[in-house]
Motif scaffolding. Structure first.
Motif, mmCIF file in Angstrom:
data_model
loop_
_atom_site.group_PDB
_atom_site.id
_atom_site.type_symbol
_atom_site.label_atom_id
_atom_site.label_comp_id
_atom_site.label_asym_id
_atom_site.label_seq_id
_atom_site.Cartn_x
_atom_site.Cartn_y
_atom_site.Cartn_z
ATOM 1 N N UNK A 34 0.812 -1.225 0.000
ATOM 2 C CA UNK A 34 0.000 0.000 0.000
ATOM 3 C C UNK A 34 0.837 1.263 0.000
ATOM 4 N N UNK A 35 2.149 1.158 0.160
ATOM 5 C CA UNK A 35 2.982 2.355 0.267
ATOM 6 C C UNK A 35 2.889 3.283 -0.943
ATOM 7 N N UNK A 36 2.799 2.781 -2.194
ATOM 8 C CA UNK A 36 2.639 3.736 -3.304
ATOM 9 C C UNK A 36 1.354 4.556 -3.209
ATOM 10 N N UNK A 37 0.259 3.911 -2.806
ATOM 11 C CA UNK A 37 -0.999 4.633 -2.660
ATOM 12 C C UNK A 37 -0.906 5.650 -1.526
ATOM 13 N N UNK A 38 -0.278 5.246 -0.404
ATOM 14 C CA UNK A 38 -0.130 6.166 0.719
ATOM 15 C C UNK A 38 0.753 7.354 0.342
ATOM 16 N N UNK A 39 1.838 7.096 -0.388
ATOM 17 C CA UNK A 39 2.710 8.175 -0.841
ATOM 18 C C UNK A 39 1.976 9.094 -1.808
ATOM 19 N N UNK A 40 1.184 8.520 -2.687
ATOM 20 C CA UNK A 40 0.395 9.310 -3.635
ATOM 21 C C UNK A 40 -0.619 10.170 -2.897
ATOM 22 N N UNK A 41 -1.272 9.600 -1.889
ATOM 23 C CA UNK A 41 -2.256 10.355 -1.116
ATOM 24 C C UNK A 41 -1.599 11.485 -0.335
ATOM 25 N N UNK A 42 -0.425 11.199 0.265
ATOM 26 C CA UNK A 42 0.288 12.244 1.000
ATOM 27 C C UNK A 42 0.723 13.386 0.097
ATOM 28 N N UNK A 43 1.129 13.080 -1.131
ATOM 29 C CA UNK A 43 1.529 14.129 -2.067
ATOM 30 C C UNK A 43 0.330 14.939 -2.526
ATOM 31 N N UNK A 254 -0.905 16.374 -10.158
ATOM 32 C CA UNK A 254 -0.893 15.092 -10.857
ATOM 33 C C UNK A 254 -1.260 13.955 -9.913
ATOM 34 N N UNK A 255 -0.743 13.993 -8.686
ATOM 35 C CA UNK A 255 -1.083 12.956 -7.706
ATOM 36 C C UNK A 255 -2.579 12.964 -7.409
ATOM 37 N N UNK A 256 -3.147 14.157 -7.253
ATOM 38 C CA UNK A 256 -4.590 14.245 -7.028
ATOM 39 C C UNK A 256 -5.355 13.729 -8.239
ATOM 40 N N UNK A 257 -4.869 14.059 -9.442
ATOM 41 C CA UNK A 257 -5.527 13.578 -10.648
ATOM 42 C C UNK A 257 -5.473 12.068 -10.773
ATOM 43 N N UNK A 258 -4.330 11.467 -10.426
ATOM 44 C CA UNK A 258 -4.210 10.003 -10.476
ATOM 45 C C UNK A 258 -5.193 9.351 -9.509
ATOM 46 N N UNK A 259 -5.318 9.903 -8.318
ATOM 47 C CA UNK A 259 -6.265 9.351 -7.346
ATOM 48 C C UNK A 259 -7.697 9.475 -7.845
ATOM 49 N N UNK A 260 -8.011 10.582 -8.508
ATOM 50 C CA UNK A 260 -9.352 10.754 -9.060
ATOM 51 C C UNK A 260 -9.634 9.699 -10.128
ATOM 52 N N UNK A 261 -8.652 9.430 -10.980
ATOM 53 C CA UNK A 261 -8.868 8.499 -12.092
ATOM 54 C C UNK A 261 -8.940 7.049 -11.638
ATOM 55 N N UNK A 262 -8.189 6.693 -10.602
ATOM 56 C CA UNK A 262 -8.188 5.285 -10.179
ATOM 57 C C UNK A 262 -9.254 4.986 -9.136
ATOM 58 N N UNK A 263 -9.912 6.005 -8.612
ATOM 59 C CA UNK A 263 -10.916 5.777 -7.572
ATOM 60 C C UNK A 263 -12.031 4.829 -8.025
ATOM 61 N N UNK A 264 -12.616 4.992 -9.218
ATOM 62 C CA UNK A 264 -13.664 4.029 -9.627
ATOM 63 C C UNK A 264 -13.167 2.598 -9.717
ATOM 64 N N UNK A 265 -11.951 2.408 -10.235
ATOM 65 C CA UNK A 265 -11.426 1.051 -10.377
ATOM 66 C C UNK A 265 -11.146 0.436 -9.010
ATOM 67 N N UNK A 266 -10.574 1.222 -8.099
ATOM 68 C CA UNK A 266 -10.318 0.704 -6.754
ATOM 69 C C UNK A 266 -11.617 0.330 -6.053
ATOM 70 N N UNK A 267 -12.656 1.119 -6.267
ATOM 71 C CA UNK A 267 -13.950 0.821 -5.649
ATOM 72 C C UNK A 267 -14.523 -0.480 -6.199
ATOM 73 N N UNK A 268 -14.419 -0.675 -7.504
ATOM 74 C CA UNK A 268 -14.918 -1.913 -8.116
ATOM 75 C C UNK A 268 -14.137 -3.121 -7.592
ATOM 76 N N UNK A 269 -12.807 -2.998 -7.523
ATOM 77 C CA UNK A 269 -11.994 -4.103 -7.015
ATOM 78 C C UNK A 269 -12.318 -4.410 -5.552
ATOM 79 N N UNK A 270 -12.511 -3.369 -4.756
ATOM 80 C CA UNK A 270 -12.796 -3.587 -3.341
ATOM 81 C C UNK A 270 -14.122 -4.306 -3.143
ATOM 82 N N UNK A 271 -15.111 -3.985 -3.960
ATOM 83 C CA UNK A 271 -16.437 -4.575 -3.798
ATOM 84 C C UNK A 271 -16.533 -5.980 -4.406
#
Length: 287
Positions: A34-43, A254-271
């Motif tokens: 999870x460290x890449x996601x955490x680093x992306x979120x922190x940025x 860019x980090x915020x944009x990446x999180x916006x774009x991957x949010x739907x996919x992460x939600x689908x994978x989680x569910x």
């Protein structure tokens, strides 16, 4: 006077130690994963000045949500999300239907040259997309489908079918032949057997293929970059290119944009992650 420890108590203690060690190891692996996601979120949650002054690995001095608001407008994600959603909603069901029909024919029908057809399908997995970009651009330009969102549909289907057929064909082979033969004796044709027997029994594999196809379609960049040029036709990955300038990059945006774009996919994978695991492993188990 010492108290002897029974063998059963010693074994239970060793099991507890092994369980604790395995749990600690799994937590460590999860944090590393999870460290890449955490680093992306922190940025994404820090200001540009804070990022430049202290670097990406430092703790943010203050948190801000302004990067997400600015990223939405900079990436023109309103248009990009609409385009990607339309393309995904058309491509994914069509791809699942085509791949399931071909996989059913290869798994359950007595086709001539079936092995040769399967070999050609698997050969498609070995073809890099890079070598097909120029021919695809030339072909689509000749029929006026460049810079057209729907011009991506045929290439996406062609490159998605081999992997989908590989998963579904292995799953369809697990459907008991006794059920298929009994249906044929009762007068059912191949299409009815496919719709009434094979598909209902293969729902985990179908859902798995659909989820993986959604992720692949949503995140595809190369063909969209080559074939699309107008801002109104851009998909979600192309929106991220707006954060890259000629001489500088907006890394927090860019980090915020990446999180916006991957949010739907992460939600689908989680569910639906249990469907993914079940669909991918079921076809590999031979009963």
């Amino acid at each position: 006077m010492t108290t002897a420890v029974s063998p059963s108590a010693g074994a239970a203690r060793r099991r507890r130690l092994r369980t604790a060690g395995a749990t600690a190891l799994m937590i460590l692996v999860a944090l590393l994963w999870a460290s890449p996601i955490l680093l992306l979120l922190g940025t994404a949650l820090r200001s540009g000045a804070d990022f430049l002054a202290h670097g990406p690995l430092s703790w943010p001095q203050s948190l801000t949500w302004a990067n997400f608001r600015d990223a939405w407008s900079t990436g023109d994600f309103g248009t990009a999300f609409t385009n990607s959603a339309l393309l995904t909603l058309v491509k994914v069901p069509l791809g699942v239907v085509l791949s399931s029909l071909l996989a059913y024919a290869l798994a359950k029908l007595r086709l001539p040259f079936r092995r040769g057809i399967m070999f050609l399908v698997l050969l498609g997995l070995t073809m890099p997309i890079f070598i097909a970009v120029v021919p695809l651009f030339t072909m689509l330009r000749s029929v006026h489908l460049t810079d057209n969102l729907w011009g991506l549909l045929a290439p996406y289907l062609a490159f998605g079918l081999p992997f989908q057929v590989l998963i579904l064909e292995s799953f369809f082979r697990k459907v008991p032949e006794d059920l298929v033969n009994a249906a044929r004796i009762d007068g059912a044709g191949s299409l009815r057997i496919f719709l009434r027997i094979v598909l209902p029994m293969s729902l985990p594999a179908l859902v798995t293929v659909a989820i993986l196809d959604v992720a692949a379609t949503w995140n595809e960049l190369l063909m969209a970059l080559v074939l699309l040029s107008s801002p109104e036709n851009r998909t979600v990955p192309l929106g991220l290119l707006n954060f890259q300038g000629q001489f500088s990059s907006n890394l927090t945006g860019l980090s915020a944009g990446v999180l916006i774009t991957i949010a739907p996919i992460l939600l689908i994978y989680a569910c639906l992650q249990r469907w993914i695991v079940g669909g991918l492993t079921a076809g590999a188990i031979k009963e």
